[in-house]
Motif scaffolding. Structure first.
Motif, PDB file in Angstrom:
ATOM      1  N   LEU A 109      45.663  23.506  39.109  1.00  0.00           N
ATOM      2  CA  LEU A 109      45.346  24.582  38.998  1.00  0.00           C
ATOM      3  C   LEU A 109      45.053  25.846  39.229  1.00  0.00           C
ATOM      4  CD1 LEU A 109      43.291  24.772  36.289  1.00  0.00           C
ATOM      5  CD2 LEU A 109      41.838  23.797  37.165  1.00  0.00           C
ATOM      6  N   GLN A 110      44.599  25.383  40.822  1.00  0.00           N
ATOM      7  CA  GLN A 110      44.650  26.869  41.495  1.00  0.00           C
ATOM      8  C   GLN A 110      46.211  27.847  41.859  1.00  0.00           C
ATOM      9  OE1 GLN A 110      43.564  24.079  44.455  1.00  0.00           O
ATOM     10  NE2 GLN A 110      41.313  25.017  44.905  1.00  0.00           N
ATOM     11  N   TRP A 111      47.163  26.780  41.403  1.00  0.00           N
ATOM     12  CA  TRP A 111      47.975  27.945  41.492  1.00  0.00           C
ATOM     13  C   TRP A 111      47.835  28.924  40.192  1.00  0.00           C
ATOM     14  CZ3 TRP A 111      52.345  27.411  37.341  1.00  0.00           C
ATOM     15  CH2 TRP A 111      53.312  27.322  37.431  1.00  0.00           C
ATOM     16  N   MET A 112      47.607  28.251  39.228  1.00  0.00           N
ATOM     17  CA  MET A 112      47.781  28.995  37.648  1.00  0.00           C
ATOM     18  C   MET A 112      46.463  29.626  38.002  1.00  0.00           C
ATOM     19  SD  MET A 112      49.255  28.574  35.178  1.00  0.00           S
ATOM     20  CE  MET A 112      49.093  29.716  33.494  1.00  0.00           C
ATOM     21  N   GLU A 113      45.541  29.363  38.336  1.00  0.00           N
ATOM     22  CA  GLU A 113      44.225  30.488  37.824  1.00  0.00           C
ATOM     23  C   GLU A 113      44.247  32.022  39.661  1.00  0.00           C
ATOM     24  OE1 GLU A 113      40.883  27.664  36.963  1.00  0.00           O
ATOM     25  OE2 GLU A 113      41.028  28.056  39.331  1.00  0.00           O
ATOM     26  N   ASN A 114      44.954  31.853  40.530  1.00  0.00           N
ATOM     27  CA  ASN A 114      45.342  32.784  41.301  1.00  0.00           C
ATOM     28  C   ASN A 114      46.483  33.046  42.163  1.00  0.00           C
ATOM     29  OD1 ASN A 114      42.746  32.017  42.532  1.00  0.00           O
ATOM     30  ND2 ASN A 114      42.995  30.414  43.527  1.00  0.00           N
ATOM     31  N   ILE A 115      47.958  32.400  41.301  1.00  0.00           N
ATOM     32  CA  ILE A 115      48.277  33.717  41.037  1.00  0.00           C
ATOM     33  C   ILE A 115      49.705  33.228  40.483  1.00  0.00           C
ATOM     34  CG2 ILE A 115      51.212  32.876  41.709  1.00  0.00           C
ATOM     35  CD1 ILE A 115      50.276  31.224  44.548  1.00  0.00           C
ATOM     36  N   VAL A 116      49.579  32.931  39.343  1.00  0.00           N
ATOM     37  CA  VAL A 116      50.073  33.120  37.857  1.00  0.00           C
ATOM     38  C   VAL A 116      48.745  33.777  36.683  1.00  0.00           C
ATOM     39  CG1 VAL A 116      50.966  32.259  35.541  1.00  0.00           C
ATOM     40  CG2 VAL A 116      51.417  31.076  37.833  1.00  0.00           C
ATOM     41  N   GLU A 117      47.741  33.911  36.756  1.00  0.00           N
ATOM     42  CA  GLU A 117      46.765  34.770  35.939  1.00  0.00           C
ATOM     43  C   GLU A 117      46.959  36.206  36.386  1.00  0.00           C
ATOM     44  OE1 GLU A 117      43.116  33.924  34.360  1.00  0.00           O
ATOM     45  OE2 GLU A 117      44.000  31.977  33.684  1.00  0.00           O
ATOM     46  N   PRO A 118      46.477  36.597  38.219  1.00  0.00           N
ATOM     47  CA  PRO A 118      46.460  38.093  38.881  1.00  0.00           C
ATOM     48  C   PRO A 118      48.331  38.262  38.903  1.00  0.00           C
ATOM     49  CG  PRO A 118      45.664  36.064  40.395  1.00  0.00           C
ATOM     50  CD  PRO A 118      46.106  35.474  39.396  1.00  0.00           C
ATOM     51  N   TYR A 119      49.127  37.504  38.840  1.00  0.00           N
ATOM     52  CA  TYR A 119      50.590  38.426  37.791  1.00  0.00           C
ATOM     53  C   TYR A 119      50.377  39.133  36.812  1.00  0.00           C
ATOM     54  CZ  TYR A 119      54.956  39.038  36.874  1.00  0.00           C
ATOM     55  OH  TYR A 119      56.631  39.662  36.281  1.00  0.00           O
ATOM     56  N   TYR A 120      49.934  38.234  36.046  1.00  0.00           N
ATOM     57  CA  TYR A 120      49.777  39.515  34.766  1.00  0.00           C
ATOM     58  C   TYR A 120      48.531  40.564  34.384  1.00  0.00           C
ATOM     59  CZ  TYR A 120      52.382  35.712  31.971  1.00  0.00           C
ATOM     60  OH  TYR A 120      53.869  35.191  31.773  1.00  0.00           O
ATOM     61  N   PHE A 121      47.607  40.297  35.294  1.00  0.00           N
ATOM     62  CA  PHE A 121      47.213  40.727  35.187  1.00  0.00           C
ATOM     63  C   PHE A 121      47.042  42.195  35.635  1.00  0.00           C
ATOM     64  CE2 PHE A 121      42.842  43.946  37.255  1.00  0.00           C
ATOM     65  CZ  PHE A 121      42.735  43.867  36.261  1.00  0.00           C
ATOM     66  N   SER A 122      47.910  41.756  36.946  1.00  0.00           N
ATOM     67  CA  SER A 122      48.708  42.827  37.619  1.00  0.00           C
ATOM     68  C   SER A 122      49.689  44.061  36.628  1.00  0.00           C
ATOM     69  CB  SER A 122      50.017  42.989  38.834  1.00  0.00           C
ATOM     70  OG  SER A 122      48.406  42.054  39.866  1.00  0.00           O
ATOM     71  N   TYR A 123      50.287  43.118  36.359  1.00  0.00           N
ATOM     72  CA  TYR A 123      51.338  43.683  34.922  1.00  0.00           C
ATOM     73  C   TYR A 123      50.477  44.613  34.642  1.00  0.00           C
ATOM     74  CZ  TYR A 123      54.667  44.210  31.748  1.00  0.00           C
ATOM     75  OH  TYR A 123      55.209  44.846  29.963  1.00  0.00           O
ATOM     76  N   GLU A 124      49.024  43.921  33.136  1.00  0.00           N
ATOM     77  CA  GLU A 124      49.142  45.110  32.568  1.00  0.00           C
ATOM     78  C   GLU A 124      48.208  46.427  33.178  1.00  0.00           C
ATOM     79  OE1 GLU A 124      48.829  44.994  29.582  1.00  0.00           O
ATOM     80  OE2 GLU A 124      49.882  42.678  28.858  1.00  0.00           O
ATOM     81  N   TYR A 125      47.705  45.744  34.247  1.00  0.00           N
ATOM     82  CA  TYR A 125      47.444  47.130  34.681  1.00  0.00           C
ATOM     83  C   TYR A 125      47.781  48.221  35.437  1.00  0.00           C
ATOM     84  CZ  TYR A 125      43.670  49.200  38.304  1.00  0.00           C
ATOM     85  OH  TYR A 125      43.247  49.979  39.015  1.00  0.00           O
ATOM     86  N   TYR A 126      49.269  48.051  35.831  1.00  0.00           N
ATOM     87  CA  TYR A 126      50.204  48.758  36.240  1.00  0.00           C
ATOM     88  C   TYR A 126      50.807  49.299  35.348  1.00  0.00           C
ATOM     89  CZ  TYR A 126      54.736  50.484  37.463  1.00  0.00           C
ATOM     90  OH  TYR A 126      55.725  51.036  38.090  1.00  0.00           O
ATOM     91  N   LYS A 127      50.643  48.818  34.025  1.00  0.00           N
ATOM     92  CA  LYS A 127      51.033  49.776  32.608  1.00  0.00           C
ATOM     93  C   LYS A 127      50.259  50.737  32.265  1.00  0.00           C
ATOM     94  CE  LYS A 127      51.191  46.731  29.511  1.00  0.00           C
ATOM     95  NZ  LYS A 127      52.231  46.577  28.407  1.00  0.00           N
TER      96      LYS A 127
END
Length: 227
Positions: A109-127
């Motif tokens: 769950l921590q992996w999902m919250e702290n690594i996977v979710e930020p990946y998607y946020f970074s992608y949208e921010y970068y776009k």
């Protein structure tokens, strides 16, 4: 880093409860557990918010020294994005960074919250803005070295390579001078940052592999420079 079924099962159940859109697929073998479905991500940073859903597939290894993987199952991530592999697998972080997170106590769950979710946020921010909100590592070996500089708390490249060399040889004597070349003994210098790689076989194997890759890259560079 090896996860046996009894150890990982409660973590998977917790992940399924927190992300109700994920479902466990019928297992084809005993080497991994596959989750797939839609996850909702709501994140904000620097006044930018995402509230989107993404179709993903997660592979969680069982009884082998591998890390969980995530695939962009719904083609939400542009195929030209630098942190997406051609097969749809996501480049979440360097292997050594994620492995160290689990070594330091991360559950799924921590992996999902702290690594996977930020990946998607970074992608949208970068776009939206053309830059990464949390910074970005270099690619391939550059990113690996930058990770070790962060983990070992050593910005000097030469000193960082010396530390990585010592780790790859499992040369750790707390009372002897630190491999970085300082006048301090190891335990009072970089010892606490090196120790996880000395004590854990999986982390050691990653560091040894990364150091070998670095040595090969240096040899190739020297070969080309001499022509």
């Amino acid at each position: 880093m090896r996860m046996d079924y009894n150890h990982i099962r409660p973590q998977i159940d917790e992940l399924l409860m927190s992300y109700s859109g994920l479902k466990e697929e019928e297992a084809e073998n005993n080497s991994s557990i596959i989750l797939s479905g839609r996850v909702s991500i709501n994140r904000s940073y620097k006044g930018f918010t995402i509230d989107n859903e993404y179709d993903i597939k997660i592979s969680i290894p069982i009884n082998n020294d591998e890390l969980p993987d995530v695939w962009d199952f719904g083609n939400h991530i542009d195929k030209t994005y630098i942190h997406r592999y051609p097969n749809g697998k996501l480049c979440l972080e360097t292997e050594v960074f994620i492995a160290l997170c689990f070594y330091n106590g991360y559950n799924l769950l921590q992996w999902m919250e702290n690594i996977v979710e930020p990946y998607y946020f970074s992608y949208e921010y970068y776009k939206r803005f053309g830059e990464f909100p949390f910074g970005d590592r270099g690619h391939n070996l550059d990113g690996v070295i930058e990770t070790y500089q962060q983990i070992l708390h050593e910005n000097n490249l030469v000193k960082c390579v010396k530390l990585l060399h010592a780790i790859s040889q499992r040369k750790y004597k707390g009372h002897l001078p630190c491999p970085c070349g300082s006048s301090m003994i190891t335990r009072k210098c970089h010892g606490r940052f090196m120790y996880p790689f000395i004590s854990d076989n999986y982390l050691f194997s990653i560091a040894q592999k990364d150091y070998s890759r670095l040595c090969e890259a240096i040899k190739e560079y020297d070969k080309q420079s001499n022509h």
